[in-house]
Design a protein around this motif. Structure first.
Motif, PDB file in Angstrom:
ATOM      1  N   UNK A 182      -8.887 -13.289  23.585  1.00 13.32           N
ATOM      2  CA  UNK A 182      -8.996 -13.243  22.198  1.00 13.32           C
ATOM      3  C   UNK A 182      -7.391 -12.778  21.582  1.00 13.32           C
ATOM      4  N   UNK A 183      -6.654 -12.073  22.628  1.00  8.51           N
ATOM      5  CA  UNK A 183      -5.385 -11.600  22.356  1.00  8.51           C
ATOM      6  C   UNK A 183      -4.450 -12.625  21.923  1.00  8.51           C
ATOM      7  N   UNK A 184      -4.606 -13.597  22.754  1.00  8.56           N
ATOM      8  CA  UNK A 184      -3.761 -15.014  22.515  1.00  8.56           C
ATOM      9  C   UNK A 184      -4.305 -15.758  21.572  1.00  8.56           C
ATOM     10  N   UNK A 185      -3.080 -16.312  20.690  1.00  8.76           N
ATOM     11  CA  UNK A 185      -3.743 -17.029  19.626  1.00  8.76           C
ATOM     12  C   UNK A 185      -2.630 -18.409  19.841  1.00  8.76           C
ATOM     13  N   UNK A 186      -2.936 -19.624  19.478  1.00  6.31           N
ATOM     14  CA  UNK A 186      -2.257 -20.823  19.406  1.00  6.31           C
ATOM     15  C   UNK A 186      -2.155 -21.243  18.058  1.00  6.31           C
ATOM     16  N   UNK A 187      -1.234 -21.919  18.214  1.00  2.00           N
ATOM     17  CA  UNK A 187      -0.710 -22.507  16.911  1.00  2.00           C
ATOM     18  C   UNK A 187      -1.184 -24.032  16.744  1.00  2.00           C
ATOM     19  N   UNK A 188      -1.906 -24.304  16.010  1.00  3.89           N
ATOM     20  CA  UNK A 188      -2.367 -25.759  15.784  1.00  3.89           C
ATOM     21  C   UNK A 188      -2.036 -26.257  14.288  1.00  3.89           C
ATOM     22  N   UNK A 189      -1.869 -27.513  14.373  1.00  3.32           N
ATOM     23  CA  UNK A 189      -1.348 -28.439  13.197  1.00  3.32           C
ATOM     24  C   UNK A 189      -2.722 -28.674  12.532  1.00  3.32           C
ATOM     25  N   UNK A 190      -2.884 -28.466  11.284  1.00  2.02           N
ATOM     26  CA  UNK A 190      -3.896 -28.685  10.396  1.00  2.02           C
ATOM     27  C   UNK A 190      -3.931 -30.230  10.179  1.00  2.02           C
ATOM     28  N   UNK A 191      -4.982 -30.616   9.686  1.00  2.00           N
ATOM     29  CA  UNK A 191      -4.973 -32.161   8.970  1.00  2.00           C
ATOM     30  C   UNK A 191      -4.001 -32.349   7.881  1.00  2.00           C
ATOM     31  N   UNK A 192      -3.775 -31.295   7.211  1.00  2.00           N
ATOM     32  CA  UNK A 192      -2.926 -31.128   5.869  1.00  2.00           C
ATOM     33  C   UNK A 192      -1.400 -31.306   6.657  1.00  2.00           C
ATOM     34  N   UNK A 193      -1.177 -30.446   7.757  1.00  2.00           N
ATOM     35  CA  UNK A 193       0.122 -30.589   8.110  1.00  2.00           C
ATOM     36  C   UNK A 193       0.563 -31.671   8.910  1.00  2.00           C
ATOM     37  N   UNK A 194      -0.580 -32.377   9.663  1.00  2.00           N
ATOM     38  CA  UNK A 194      -0.087 -33.704  10.257  1.00  2.00           C
ATOM     39  C   UNK A 194       0.086 -34.516   9.137  1.00  2.00           C
ATOM     40  N   UNK A 195      -0.537 -34.720   8.075  1.00  2.00           N
ATOM     41  CA  UNK A 195      -0.195 -35.384   6.849  1.00  2.00           C
ATOM     42  C   UNK A 195       1.096 -35.335   6.265  1.00  2.00           C
ATOM     43  N   UNK A 196       1.434 -34.031   6.131  1.00  2.00           N
ATOM     44  CA  UNK A 196       2.850 -33.725   5.542  1.00  2.00           C
ATOM     45  C   UNK A 196       3.759 -34.461   6.336  1.00  2.00           C
ATOM     46  N   UNK A 197       3.643 -34.181   7.599  1.00  2.00           N
ATOM     47  CA  UNK A 197       4.647 -34.768   8.637  1.00  2.00           C
ATOM     48  C   UNK A 197       4.848 -36.168   8.615  1.00  2.00           C
ATOM     49  N   UNK A 198       3.778 -37.030   8.437  1.00  2.00           N
ATOM     50  CA  UNK A 198       3.628 -38.503   8.279  1.00  2.00           C
ATOM     51  C   UNK A 198       4.334 -38.793   6.859  1.00  2.00           C
ATOM     52  N   UNK A 199       3.955 -38.145   5.981  1.00  2.00           N
ATOM     53  CA  UNK A 199       4.546 -38.404   4.677  1.00  2.00           C
ATOM     54  C   UNK A 199       6.032 -38.327   4.476  1.00  2.00           C
ATOM     55  N   UNK A 200       6.547 -37.175   5.210  1.00  2.00           N
ATOM     56  CA  UNK A 200       7.974 -36.646   5.329  1.00  2.00           C
ATOM     57  C   UNK A 200       8.689 -38.098   6.059  1.00  2.00           C
ATOM     58  N   UNK A 201       8.245 -38.336   7.344  1.00  2.00           N
ATOM     59  CA  UNK A 201       8.725 -39.651   8.070  1.00  2.00           C
ATOM     60  C   UNK A 201       8.796 -40.636   7.027  1.00  2.00           C
ATOM     61  N   UNK A 202       7.596 -41.091   6.437  1.00  2.00           N
ATOM     62  CA  UNK A 202       7.476 -42.170   5.401  1.00  2.00           C
ATOM     63  C   UNK A 202       8.543 -42.145   4.417  1.00  2.00           C
TER      64      UNK A 202
END
Length: 157
Positions: free
Chosen positions: A100-120
């Motif tokens: 539990x000391x290790x935390x991983x960064x995960x993209x949320x659905x909102x983050x994925x949508x922002x990425x796709x919108x930026x590319x578009x």
């Protein structure tokens, strides 16, 4: 700036070709980042977008340390970038089940949508690029750039 300066090849006469190519890539990177920044949603930086794109491209969750290494920035810099993304709801930190000391960064659905919108949002610029540089040139260039990137990435390890 005169057209002469803008169209002059990178490097000086007699410079190694590898240096000239890397200088061109560096200049292209600066120009592309500035162009891309102008099309990103307000409040999102190229660095923040790059983290989203990296995680989505590789389809992974990574620690801040792993991200810092991948992006070649200091860990405090990456911590700040991730915190800003987290505050915007674009990523979340997930505890490692076995440690539990290790935390991983995960993209949320909102983050994925922002990425796709930026590319578009780049579609108009992509049209301008295609109108001036044929798609076949882009297709021919990509494998060479990929090979250079992979090789340079291997050199740093």
């Amino acid at each position: 700036m005169t057209e002469d300066v803008q169209t002059k090849p990178a490097g000086l006469k007699g410079d190694p070709i590898e240096f000239a190519v890397m200088t061109e890539i560096g200049i292209i990177n600066q120009l592309a980042d500035n162009l891309f920044q102008a099309h990103l949603p307000k409040g999102i930086t190229v660095a923040q977008f790059s983290v989203l794109n990296h995680l989505l491209r590789l389809d992974v969750q990574q620690t801040i340390s792993e991200l810092a290494s991948a992006m070649q920035v200091a860990q405090p810099t990456m911590s700040s970038t991730v915190r800003k993304l987290e505050d915007k709801g674009l990523v979340e930190l997930i505890h490692e089940p076995n440690d539990r000391r290790i935390r991983r960064v995960a993209v949320t659905a909102t983050g994925a949508q922002l990425r796709n919108d930026a590319v578009a949002a780049l579609a108009p610029m992509a049209e301008i690029l295609r109108a001036n540089i044929p798609e076949t040139d882009w297709e021919a260039l990509l494998p060479h750039l990929h090979r250079i990137r992979v090789f340079l990435d291997q050199l740093r390890n």
